[in-house]
Write an enzyme that holds these catalytic residues in place. Sequence first.
Site, PDB file in Angstrom:
ATOM      1  N   GLU A 198       6.384  -2.954   7.868  1.00 50.72           N
ATOM      2  CA  GLU A 198       6.000  -2.534   6.519  1.00 50.72           C
ATOM      3  C   GLU A 198       6.939  -1.446   6.037  1.00 50.72           C
ATOM      4  OE1 GLU A 198       1.723  -3.624   5.510  1.00 50.72           O
ATOM      5  OE2 GLU A 198       1.664  -1.661   6.455  1.00 50.72           O
ATOM      6  N   GLY A 228      -2.315  -5.275   1.277  1.00 53.79           N
ATOM      7  CA  GLY A 228      -3.114  -4.129   0.842  1.00 53.79           C
ATOM      8  C   GLY A 228      -3.772  -4.426  -0.497  1.00 53.79           C
ATOM      9  N   GLY A 229      -3.129  -3.990  -1.577  1.00 55.34           N
ATOM     10  CA  GLY A 229      -3.695  -4.100  -2.929  1.00 55.34           C
ATOM     11  C   GLY A 229      -4.258  -5.478  -3.265  1.00 55.34           C
ATOM     12  N   HIS A 274      -0.284   2.673  10.898  1.00 59.48           N
ATOM     13  CA  HIS A 274       0.113   2.451   9.495  1.00 59.48           C
ATOM     14  C   HIS A 274       0.903   3.663   9.001  1.00 59.48           C
ATOM     15  CE1 HIS A 274      -0.042   1.777   5.208  1.00 59.48           C
ATOM     16  NE2 HIS A 274      -0.377   0.527   5.463  1.00 59.48           N
ATOM     17  N   TRP A 307      -7.967  -2.956   3.401  1.00 53.02           N
ATOM     18  CA  TRP A 307      -8.609  -2.372   2.205  1.00 53.02           C
ATOM     19  C   TRP A 307      -8.285  -0.895   2.031  1.00 53.02           C
ATOM     20  CZ3 TRP A 307     -14.423  -4.251   1.870  1.00 53.02           C
ATOM     21  CH2 TRP A 307     -14.422  -5.630   1.609  1.00 53.02           C
ATOM     22  N   LYS A 308      -7.722  -0.267   3.061  1.00 51.51           N
ATOM     23  CA  LYS A 308      -7.463   1.181   3.006  1.00 51.51           C
ATOM     24  C   LYS A 308      -8.772   1.912   2.642  1.00 51.51           C
ATOM     25  CE  LYS A 308      -2.704   0.066   1.980  1.00 51.51           C
ATOM     26  NZ  LYS A 308      -1.430   0.464   1.415  1.00 51.51           N
ATOM     27  N   GLY A 341       2.626  -0.607  -1.733  1.00 48.81           N
ATOM     28  CA  GLY A 341       1.927  -0.169  -2.944  1.00 48.81           C
ATOM     29  C   GLY A 341       2.842   0.099  -4.133  1.00 48.81           C
ATOM     30  N   SER A 386       3.475  -4.939  -0.776  1.00 45.44           N
ATOM     31  CA  SER A 386       3.453  -5.500  -2.126  1.00 45.44           C
ATOM     32  C   SER A 386       3.528  -7.022  -2.188  1.00 45.44           C
ATOM     33  CB  SER A 386       4.570  -4.886  -2.978  1.00 45.44           C
ATOM     34  OG  SER A 386       4.289  -3.515  -3.215  1.00 45.44           O
TER      35      SER A 386
END
Length: 226
Positions: free
Chosen positions: A150, A207-208, A101, A8-9, A156, A186
């Site tokens: 990553e 992530g997103g 990260h 979720w960052k 992102g 992504s």
Amino acid sequence: MKYIIGNWKANKTVDEATSWSDQFSQIYTEDPIITTLASKEMATVIICPSYPHIPLLVDLETLDQVEIGAQTVSSYAPGSHTGDVTATHLKGLVSYVIIGHSERRASHNEDNHEVAAQIQQAQEAGIAPILCVRGPEDTIPESVPIVAFEPVSAIGTGSNMPVDEVLSVKQTLSLPENAAFLYGGSVKPDTAAAYLSSPEIDGLLIGGASLDPESFIEIIRATAQV
Ligand code: PGA
């Protein structure tokens, strides 16, 4: 078994985290594809919120194959380190922690030495590190059980790295013999299956697309298509 990990960052309020958790829990338990995946242990889902939201989500661990993780951990042992969250704090709350990260390597100057110290702290507390690497320039300690490749260009940006390129970079990494190899950058519901169908890729770091419970569930569901 594939890992589907949500990062979720630094997103969500308390209310948003609670409502995500309620929606996720409802869809997860009612969706027949998910129920089958969970009962056959085909997917392990790890949700990594920011520290204050961990207690809001711990109940999700009662769901089959769902675990909670943290997003980083202090490289120090408990003691006089104001503001740090140590592995001892996290013990009993999370089973996994994302370490290294690229966003932390960039904005908090975390180098391979710092990352190795965090891994050691996590493992001494019995928390499994999920080590993120940007490529062969990042050191992978032998003890690491899960490595997520990553590429910075894919995080992102909406520009996910094609599967064949991911697999060629994999060849250049010094992966520990039994480490799981994950891709992140992504990945969206419509691109997840391409990675998950490769026997060379053991899961995804999202992530997103993990911020919305429905799109995250859609990605978990993609493990059934492979
Ligand atoms: P993204 O993030 O899916 O939003 O690209 C992945 C990550 O940084 O872990």
